[in-house]
Write a protein that holds these residues in place. Sequence first.
Motif, mmCIF file in Angstrom:
data_model
loop_
_atom_site.group_PDB
_atom_site.id
_atom_site.type_symbol
_atom_site.label_atom_id
_atom_site.label_comp_id
_atom_site.label_asym_id
_atom_site.label_seq_id
_atom_site.Cartn_x
_atom_site.Cartn_y
_atom_site.Cartn_z
ATOM 1 N N PHE A 175 32.766 10.920 37.062
ATOM 2 C CA PHE A 175 33.422 11.568 35.925
ATOM 3 C C PHE A 175 34.141 10.496 35.115
ATOM 4 O O PHE A 175 34.188 9.333 35.507
ATOM 5 N N GLY B 278 37.540 9.049 32.627
ATOM 6 C CA GLY B 278 38.973 8.847 32.846
ATOM 7 C C GLY B 278 39.461 7.499 32.373
ATOM 8 O O GLY B 278 40.628 7.335 32.049
ATOM 9 N N CYS C 101 43.636 4.121 30.796
ATOM 10 C CA CYS C 101 43.044 5.283 31.456
ATOM 11 C C CYS C 101 43.932 6.506 31.277
ATOM 12 O O CYS C 101 45.111 6.413 30.961
ATOM 13 N N VAL D 273 42.144 14.667 35.012
ATOM 14 C CA VAL D 273 42.334 13.550 35.938
ATOM 15 C C VAL D 273 42.155 14.014 37.389
ATOM 16 O O VAL D 273 41.619 13.283 38.227
ATOM 17 N N THR E 188 40.040 16.204 38.390
ATOM 18 C CA THR E 188 38.594 16.225 38.645
ATOM 19 C C THR E 188 38.089 14.827 38.962
ATOM 20 O O THR E 188 37.305 14.623 39.904
ATOM 21 N N THR E 189 38.537 13.862 38.177
ATOM 22 C CA THR E 189 38.157 12.467 38.423
ATOM 23 C C THR E 189 38.539 12.041 39.831
ATOM 24 O O THR E 189 37.728 11.454 40.571
ATOM 25 N N GLU E 190 39.774 12.305 40.205
ATOM 26 C CA GLU E 190 40.262 11.855 41.516
ATOM 27 C C GLU E 190 39.546 12.575 42.652
ATOM 28 O O GLU E 190 39.207 11.962 43.676
ATOM 29 N N TYR F 289 28.239 8.048 36.384
ATOM 30 C CA TYR F 289 29.308 7.405 35.609
ATOM 31 C C TYR F 289 29.602 6.014 36.178
ATOM 32 O O TYR F 289 29.379 5.749 37.354
ATOM 33 N N CYS G 17 35.240 5.559 35.268
ATOM 34 C CA CYS G 17 36.643 5.520 35.678
ATOM 35 C C CYS G 17 36.839 4.509 36.809
ATOM 36 O O CYS G 17 35.924 4.250 37.590
ATOM 37 N N GLN H 179 38.663 4.867 39.380
ATOM 38 C CA GLN H 179 38.763 5.468 40.715
ATOM 39 C C GLN H 179 37.440 5.351 41.482
ATOM 40 O O GLN H 179 37.445 5.245 42.712
#
Length: 252
Positions: free
Chosen positions: A114, A116, A122, A135, A137-139, A163, A183, A185
Amino acid sequence: MIRIAAVGDVHIDKDVVGRYRPALEELPDKADVLLLAGDLTRHGTEDEARCVATEFGGLGVPVIAVLGNHDHQSDQPDAVTRVLTDAGITVLEGTGTVLDCGGTRLGVAGVKGFGGGFAGRCASNFGEPEMKAFVGTTERIADSLADALHALDCDVKVALTHYAPVPDTLVGEPLEIYPFLGCYQLGRAIDSAGTALALHGHAHHGTERGTTPGGVRVRNVAHPVIKQAYSVYHLLGDDADIDSPSLVHAGR
């Protein structure tokens, strides 16, 4: 030595069926496995997924995929996954699989990933609920990649995402859209697990080669970047070889 073929962003529909197949038929002589880095369809429909199955199913090597954002466009990711799975393609999302490649166990863990953004530029988990959800969702997705990588019982680990996990492979894209292309992460998850190689797509105007902060080789295998049916990367079977020139770009 493990030979990993990879491509992403093939955006298959009826008019594309047959474009990749002649090169794919040669895969058993060139690679041990084919990894697909998402955006396999244009709009994520079941009909398009059947075209992907026709193009990438029934090859002489295992095929492992993650979905991309295009594969979610029609809100049918489960149907797309089912069609691909029925064609013998392994679809990963927060999961992993292990293959025996000539006596060396290759583990592949994958997620779509995803957006971010990246360190210093960021999105943060602060403020409005919508930003926290973005965020979050990203994590959550990055954490699932880390969990899947750590769970692999193998000799060599590869991370597969759509991604990007680093900004290096986005060079060429407008800076304004970096937060929507990947991202940090994901890179942190990859670095946490002794990963040998990370492959992604999504950035059509990006750059092929990059490295995570922890030194893991990253390759953007989006078809518009590699400009061939697939690229092949060679990995030896222990960590000491990761930074050696044994990681090579062959392909067609």
